[in-house]
Design a protein around this motif. Structure first.
Motif, PDB file in Angstrom:
ATOM      1  N   GLU A  23       0.853  -1.188   0.000  1.00  0.00           N
ATOM      2  CA  GLU A  23       0.000   0.000   0.000  1.00  0.00           C
ATOM      3  C   GLU A  23       0.887   1.236   0.000  1.00  0.00           C
ATOM      4  OE1 GLU A  23      -3.748  -0.048   2.476  1.00  0.00           O
ATOM      5  OE2 GLU A  23      -2.531  -1.580   3.482  1.00  0.00           O
ATOM      6  N   GLN A  25       0.618   5.720   0.091  1.00  0.00           N
ATOM      7  CA  GLN A  25      -0.207   6.894   0.313  1.00  0.00           C
ATOM      8  C   GLN A  25       0.623   8.123  -0.032  1.00  0.00           C
ATOM      9  OE1 GLN A  25      -1.429   7.672   4.392  1.00  0.00           O
ATOM     10  NE2 GLN A  25      -3.275   8.659   3.665  1.00  0.00           N
ATOM     11  N   THR A  73      -6.374  14.287   6.688  1.00  0.00           N
ATOM     12  CA  THR A  73      -6.468  13.444   5.509  1.00  0.00           C
ATOM     13  C   THR A  73      -7.611  13.946   4.648  1.00  0.00           C
ATOM     14  OG1 THR A  73      -5.640  11.571   6.769  1.00  0.00           O
ATOM     15  CG2 THR A  73      -6.726  11.071   4.684  1.00  0.00           C
ATOM     16  N   SER A  76      -7.424  10.537  -0.350  1.00  0.00           N
ATOM     17  CA  SER A  76      -6.401   9.563   0.022  1.00  0.00           C
ATOM     18  C   SER A  76      -5.058  10.242   0.317  1.00  0.00           C
ATOM     19  CB  SER A  76      -6.225   8.542  -1.104  1.00  0.00           C
ATOM     20  OG  SER A  76      -5.792   9.202  -2.281  1.00  0.00           O
TER      21      SER A  76
END
Length: 115
Positions: A23, A25, A73, A76
């Motif tokens: 993953e 970000q 946040t 994303s």
């Protein structure tokens, strides 16, 4: 790591399977109101990454130079907002100049620019 369903094809035969993917970000680092960098990184230990970035870019000399660090946040993307004790100019902290004598500077320049 994130678990996802995939279709694996081996010898022309398709079958469902579970696989793991990394993953990432996007994080934005703002220092004293100015965007300094956008990074792609794993979603763990991001605060440590921000401190490491600040230190490696000479925006802070130690963790105690950070007055406040918080994040939000949006979608994303994670925005980190950092307020530091000292204002910096061009990534070099005010009041923390490196002192080098002329001979050492000439020698360093020689090493950097020799052909």
């Amino acid at each position: 790591m994130k678990k996802i369903k995939i279709i694996s094809i081996e010898n022309g035969i398709a079958e469902e399977a579970i696989d793991f993917v990394a993953e990432e970000q996007t994080i934005n680092i703002f220092v004293n109101g100015t965007l300094k960098n956008s990074l792609q990184c794993s979603p763990t230990d991001q605060e440590k990454l921000v401190y490491g970035y600040l230190f490696s870019e000479r925006l802070i000399g130690s963790a105690s130079d950070v007055k406040r660090l918080y994040f939000e946040t949006r979608m994303s993307v994670k925005n980190f907002y950092v307020e530091t004790e000292r204002k910096s100019e061009n990534g070099i902290m005010s009041g923390r100049d490196i002192k080098v004598n002329a001979n050492s500077l000439l020698w360093l320049m020689h090493l950097l620019f020799k052909n």
